[in-house]
Scaffold this motif. Structure first.
Motif, PDB file in Angstrom:
ATOM      1  N   GLY A 146       0.819  -1.212   0.000  1.00  0.00           N
ATOM      2  CA  GLY A 146       0.000   0.000   0.000  1.00  0.00           C
ATOM      3  C   GLY A 146       0.853   1.262   0.000  1.00  0.00           C
ATOM      4  N   GLY A 147       1.873   1.276   0.880  1.00  0.00           N
ATOM      5  CA  GLY A 147       2.732   2.454   0.966  1.00  0.00           C
ATOM      6  C   GLY A 147       3.470   2.705  -0.339  1.00  0.00           C
ATOM      7  N   ALA A 173      -5.614   4.655   4.046  1.00  0.00           N
ATOM      8  CA  ALA A 173      -5.612   3.208   3.836  1.00  0.00           C
ATOM      9  C   ALA A 173      -4.291   2.573   4.250  1.00  0.00           C
ATOM     10  CB  ALA A 173      -5.904   2.907   2.359  1.00  0.00           C
ATOM     11  N   LEU A 174      -3.418   3.373   4.887  1.00  0.00           N
ATOM     12  CA  LEU A 174      -2.071   2.867   5.174  1.00  0.00           C
ATOM     13  C   LEU A 174      -1.866   2.580   6.655  1.00  0.00           C
ATOM     14  CD1 LEU A 174      -0.029   5.364   2.965  1.00  0.00           C
ATOM     15  CD2 LEU A 174      -0.760   3.042   2.386  1.00  0.00           C
ATOM     16  N   ASP A 175      -0.932   1.665   6.948  1.00  0.00           N
ATOM     17  CA  ASP A 175      -0.532   1.449   8.334  1.00  0.00           C
ATOM     18  C   ASP A 175       0.234   2.681   8.812  1.00  0.00           C
ATOM     19  OD1 ASP A 175       2.644   0.545   8.098  1.00  0.00           O
ATOM     20  OD2 ASP A 175       1.411   0.153   6.321  1.00  0.00           O
ATOM     21  N   SER A 176       0.432   2.798  10.111  1.00  0.00           N
ATOM     22  CA  SER A 176       0.939   4.071  10.645  1.00  0.00           C
ATOM     23  C   SER A 176       2.341   4.384  10.130  1.00  0.00           C
ATOM     24  CB  SER A 176       0.926   4.044  12.176  1.00  0.00           C
ATOM     25  OG  SER A 176       1.705   2.965  12.630  1.00  0.00           O
ATOM     26  N   LYS A 177       3.176   3.337   9.940  1.00  0.00           N
ATOM     27  CA  LYS A 177       4.547   3.584   9.500  1.00  0.00           C
ATOM     28  C   LYS A 177       4.570   4.144   8.066  1.00  0.00           C
ATOM     29  CE  LYS A 177       9.066   1.427   9.788  1.00  0.00           C
ATOM     30  NZ  LYS A 177       9.360   0.805   8.494  1.00  0.00           N
ATOM     31  N   SER A 178       3.826   3.476   7.175  1.00  0.00           N
ATOM     32  CA  SER A 178       3.750   3.966   5.802  1.00  0.00           C
ATOM     33  C   SER A 178       3.121   5.342   5.769  1.00  0.00           C
ATOM     34  CB  SER A 178       2.916   3.021   4.939  1.00  0.00           C
ATOM     35  OG  SER A 178       3.358   1.712   5.084  1.00  0.00           O
ATOM     36  N   GLY A 179       2.116   5.538   6.650  1.00  0.00           N
ATOM     37  CA  GLY A 179       1.443   6.834   6.722  1.00  0.00           C
ATOM     38  C   GLY A 179       2.426   7.938   7.062  1.00  0.00           C
ATOM     39  N   ILE A 186       5.073  14.430   1.788  1.00  0.00           N
ATOM     40  CA  ILE A 186       4.193  15.579   1.508  1.00  0.00           C
ATOM     41  C   ILE A 186       4.777  16.861   2.106  1.00  0.00           C
ATOM     42  CG2 ILE A 186       1.917  16.555   2.031  1.00  0.00           C
ATOM     43  CD1 ILE A 186       0.737  13.787   1.538  1.00  0.00           C
ATOM     44  N   LYS A 187       5.313  16.740   3.319  1.00  0.00           N
ATOM     45  CA  LYS A 187       5.936  17.929   3.939  1.00  0.00           C
ATOM     46  C   LYS A 187       7.128  18.407   3.102  1.00  0.00           C
ATOM     47  CE  LYS A 187       5.863  16.273   8.272  1.00  0.00           C
ATOM     48  NZ  LYS A 187       6.271  16.184   9.696  1.00  0.00           N
ATOM     49  N   ASN A 188       7.883  17.424   2.603  1.00  0.00           N
ATOM     50  CA  ASN A 188       9.007  17.737   1.718  1.00  0.00           C
ATOM     51  C   ASN A 188       8.565  18.490   0.476  1.00  0.00           C
ATOM     52  OD1 ASN A 188      11.744  17.275   1.998  1.00  0.00           O
ATOM     53  ND2 ASN A 188      11.379  15.084   2.288  1.00  0.00           N
ATOM     54  N   LEU A 189       7.445  18.003  -0.091  1.00  0.00           N
ATOM     55  CA  LEU A 189       6.921  18.643  -1.304  1.00  0.00           C
ATOM     56  C   LEU A 189       6.562  20.096  -1.011  1.00  0.00           C
ATOM     57  CD1 LEU A 189       4.668  15.845  -2.845  1.00  0.00           C
ATOM     58  CD2 LEU A 189       6.949  16.556  -3.550  1.00  0.00           C
ATOM     59  N   HIS A 190       5.984  20.315   0.163  1.00  0.00           N
ATOM     60  CA  HIS A 190       5.665  21.684   0.557  1.00  0.00           C
ATOM     61  C   HIS A 190       6.922  22.537   0.553  1.00  0.00           C
ATOM     62  CE1 HIS A 190       4.859  24.653   3.989  1.00  0.00           C
ATOM     63  NE2 HIS A 190       4.340  25.159   2.896  1.00  0.00           N
ATOM     64  N   GLN A 191       8.019  21.952   1.112  1.00  0.00           N
ATOM     65  CA  GLN A 191       9.266  22.717   1.182  1.00  0.00           C
ATOM     66  C   GLN A 191       9.879  22.947  -0.199  1.00  0.00           C
ATOM     67  OE1 GLN A 191      11.554  20.558   4.093  1.00  0.00           O
ATOM     68  NE2 GLN A 191      10.076  21.100   5.695  1.00  0.00           N
ATOM     69  N   GLN A 192       9.467  22.111  -1.168  1.00  0.00           N
ATOM     70  CA  GLN A 192       9.965  22.316  -2.531  1.00  0.00           C
ATOM     71  C   GLN A 192       9.088  23.299  -3.298  1.00  0.00           C
ATOM     72  OE1 GLN A 192      10.304  18.377  -4.200  1.00  0.00           O
ATOM     73  NE2 GLN A 192      11.676  17.765  -2.542  1.00  0.00           N
ATOM     74  N   GLY A 193       8.128  23.903  -2.590  1.00  0.00           N
ATOM     75  CA  GLY A 193       7.363  24.972  -3.220  1.00  0.00           C
ATOM     76  C   GLY A 193       6.013  24.564  -3.780  1.00  0.00           C
ATOM     77  N   HIS A 194       5.599  23.310  -3.590  1.00  0.00           N
ATOM     78  CA  HIS A 194       4.277  22.902  -4.070  1.00  0.00           C
ATOM     79  C   HIS A 194       3.202  23.428  -3.123  1.00  0.00           C
ATOM     80  CE1 HIS A 194       5.731  19.956  -7.071  1.00  0.00           C
ATOM     81  NE2 HIS A 194       6.735  19.796  -6.217  1.00  0.00           N
ATOM     82  N   THR A 195       2.076  23.836  -3.663  1.00  0.00           N
ATOM     83  CA  THR A 195       0.928  24.185  -2.840  1.00  0.00           C
ATOM     84  C   THR A 195       0.241  22.871  -2.477  1.00  0.00           C
ATOM     85  OG1 THR A 195       0.687  26.159  -4.169  1.00  0.00           O
ATOM     86  CG2 THR A 195      -1.177  25.566  -2.751  1.00  0.00           C
TER      87      THR A 195
END
Ligand SMILES: Nc1ncnc2c1ncn2[C@@H]1O[C@H](COP(=O)(O)OP(=O)(O)O)[C@@H](O)[C@H]1O
Ligand SMILES: [Mg+2]
Length: 646
Positions: A146-147, A173-179, A186-195
């Motif tokens: 899933g992850g 739909a993911l277990d906590s580790k994959s989540g 996603i946080k990384n993507l934010h830092q790369q300038g994505h909205t």
């Protein structure tokens, strides 16, 4: 700078009587580079809002602007373009295409952007490697956890730039580790300038965003900014100049690819569907080939009757019982006709049957008294010796030409009967020629035929001046119809009444031709009906195929496929089924023809290129005609409805 502006957005589901108000006057602005979490209980309207933001769904009322441009006024294709270029979707259930490998899934949006295969595969591989999927590039979704699947779907969201990432419960739909891993990305993507716009019902996940918006029963109840973190975009997809032609080509290739894949993955079903087309095409082509063959055969036989000849017989027609006894035609009629400018020559014919004797052989033979030109006019070839001359006709010479049958019967041991004397009805005749074997089946092929000058037959053998028929050869420049009418006028004038009838090889030819054409048309139209039935089968299977793949259509639309792409994909599938069926039908028919031609010696099916090309064109047309409705249905689906189907 506000990239997203919602004003007084309302969304209703259902019809008048059973209507739910899901979004109630929602006002919301989101800045470029922000990381927004939308939180709320299940059923509060989060996904509905997300779908409207992502241009997958349209609001019932209100205004929605992206980068200052009103979305409500855009066409379906413009919306598809927005989804393709601006948005990257991450779904709770990943929504990957199960038949595609990880790289292909990730690269999918770039097809609708018009990137070529090399560029898009390269970019997909880079993205997947960054997401730690370097080992899984060739795996299909069912070979991934899933992850991992969710990471492929993130790569897909980033493929076309992913300026705005819309993630609807990405960890749901993911277990906590994959989540946690997905949230890190996603946080990384934010830092790369994505909205980033993230939907969740989990406050721990929402807490990782810069701004938390709470929604309850379709209304925004709180809007809290925790941090002011905006970053410059890093992953700018360079805007390569892509020609319109290239874009069309890649989209077409993708459609073709998917269609072939769909046909191959349902082999049995595709084959059964093709069967109707195969039978239809095979029967049309075979019927035409058989028709051609029989027509050619009949024509050959008619041609052997002589070209441009008209036979004149006494009586009123073939059915006239008296015609054997009617003796209205005279040698003078023939002579008179011979003088006409439109007639090359005219020969009277006298027929008699009697006993033919040679040494101790005796048999029954047909004697025909004919003119010198008879053999040329009737196209009878001479194997040995010669035919009689005009002088021999004039002088009632006792000469005879015998046919191949007679020669074989009477001169078994003598290969050269020329010069021998045979006796017909007690009159001696000298053999001067032997005709070739008559290859055409007919009344002449079995019997013994001999020919003498008509003068000899009339005056020496029969002792009367009666003749049985006149054969005229009309000049090449004259229309045979006109010639027939002229002869009728002349003879009617000479006899005072019409006591004869004519057989014109040309008009027989025309009659046969039109009769076989009618036959061909008739049988071909029956075959066409079977083609239509086949076409309906294709339409049926295409409708099934569309229903089965509604989800896929939804996914494709979400990542940027236009209506034309979907239409094209299903239309190509229908045309391919029909065209392959057409090819198989033609091959089957050629096979039948081959078998037929090997077993029947004197009658062969004749295949014309035209009929084969026509058959293939016909099957393509059937694909287009019967595939259009299902394909149109597919392309008219609403992205969000299609996505929601299972
Ligand atoms: N296509 C639809 N037809 C009818 N009702 C719908 C449809 N989609 C969503 N709804 C209803 O709208 C409400 C909000 O749904 P949704 O936005 O999916 O909630 P959330 O994502 O917050 O759980 C729910 O009550 C749901 O039943
Ligand atoms: Mg939801």
């Amino acid at each position: 700078m506000n990239i997203i502006e919602l004003k007084k957005i309302n969304k209703f589901f259902g019809t008048k009587g059973n209507c739910v108000h899901v979004l109630k006057d929602v006002d919301l602005t989101i800045e470029k580079g922000d990381f927004v979490a939308i939180i709320g209980q299940s059923g509060s309207g989060k996904s509905t809002m997300m779908n409207i933001i992502g241009c997958l769904d349209v609001p019932t009322s209100g205004s929605y602007k992206i980068g200052g441009v009103e979305v409500g006024k855009m066409s379906k294709d413009q919306l598809a373009d927005l989804r393709c270029k601006k948005f990257g979707f991450i779904f709770q259930r990943y929504n990957l295409l199960s038949s595609l490998k990880a790289t292909e899934n990730a690269a999918l949006p770039a097809i609708y952007l018009g990137l070529n295969t090399v560029t898009r595969t390269k970019r997909a591989v880079e993205l997947l490697k960054k997401l730690n999927l370097g080992e899984k590039l060739g795996n299909k979704p069912n070979e991934l956890s899933g992850g991992q699947q969710q990471r492929v779907s993130i790569a897909r969201a980033l493929m076309n730039g992913g300026e705005i990432i819309l993630a609807d419960e990405p960890t749901g739909a993911l277990d906590s580790k994959s989540g946690e891993m997905v949230m890190e990305i996603i946080k990384n993507l934010h830092q790369q300038g994505h909205t980033i716009i993230l939907v969740t019902h989990d406050s721990k996940i929402a807490a990782q965003a810069s701004r938390i918006i709470e929604i309850k029963d379709g209304e925004i109840v709180s809007d809290v900014r925790k941090a002011n973190e905006f970053y410059e975009p890093q992953d700018q997809l360079e805007d390569v100049k892509r020609s319109r032609w290239d874009t069309l080509k890649y989209r077409f290739m993708e459609s073709l690819n998917m269609s072939v894949h769909a046909i191959i993955s349902n082999k049995m079903r595709s084959l059964l569907t093709m069967l109707g087309i195969i039978i239809g095409i095979a029967s049309v082509v075979s019927v035409v080939a058989l028709g051609n063959a029989s027509q050619a055969k009949i024509m050959e036989q008619i041609n052997s009757m002589g070209t441009n000849t008209i036979d004149i017989m006494p009586g009123t027609g073939f059915g006239d019982m008296r015609s054997g006894r009617v003796k209205t035609l005279k040698v003078s009629d023939s002579n008179y006709l011979a003088k006409q400018s439109f007639i090359d020559n005219s020969t009277p014919k006298v027929s008699d049957s009697g006993t033919l004797v040679y040494q101790n052989y005796s048999l029954t033979a047909q004697l025909s008294g004919v003119g010198a030109e008879f053999f040329e006019v009737k196209g009878r070839k001479i194997a040995q010796g010669r035919v009689f001359t005009q002088d021999e006709v004039n002088s009632m010479a006792s000469v005879v030409v015998i046919d191949d049958n007679t020669k074989n019967e009477m001169f078994e041991d003598n290969p050269n009967p020329l010069g021998e004397i045979i006796i017909f009805n007690k009159k001696p005749l000298k053999i001067i020629g032997v005709t070739e074997k008559n290859s055409n089946p007919g009344p002449d092929s079995e019997s013994m035929n001999i020919w003498t000058p008509y003068t000899t037959a009339m005056y020496k053998i029969n002792g009367t001046s009666d003749i049985n028929s006149i054969t005229v050869k009309i000049s090449d420049k004259v229309n045979s119809q006109v010639a027939e009418e002229s002869i009728e006028h002349i003879l009617t004038a000479l006899h005072g009444k019409k006591d004869f009838f004519m057989i014109n090889s040309d008009s027989i030819k025309q009659t046969v031709e039109s009769a076989t054409n009618t036959m061909k048309l008739l049988i071909a139209s029956i075959a066409v009906i079977s083609l239509i039935v086949g076409g309906i089968g294709v339409m049926n299977i295409m409708l099934v195929s569309v229903t089965e793949r509604t989800k896929e259509i939804g996914i494709r639309m979400a990542i940027g496929a236009k209506q034309a792409d979907i239409l094209q994909q299903f239309l190509i599938e229908a045309v391919l089924i029909c065209l392959v069926g057409g090819f198989m039908g033609v091959s089957l028919s050629l096979l039948i023809g081959f078998g037929f031609n090997t077993f029947s010696q004197d009658f062969g099916m004749i295949f014309s290129t035209a009929s084969i090309v026509l058959a293939l064109a016909c099957s393509t047309a059937i694909g287009v005609i019967f595939g259009y409705m299902p394909a149109k249905n597919a392309s008219n689906l609403n992205p969000i409805d299609a996505l929601a189907s299972e």
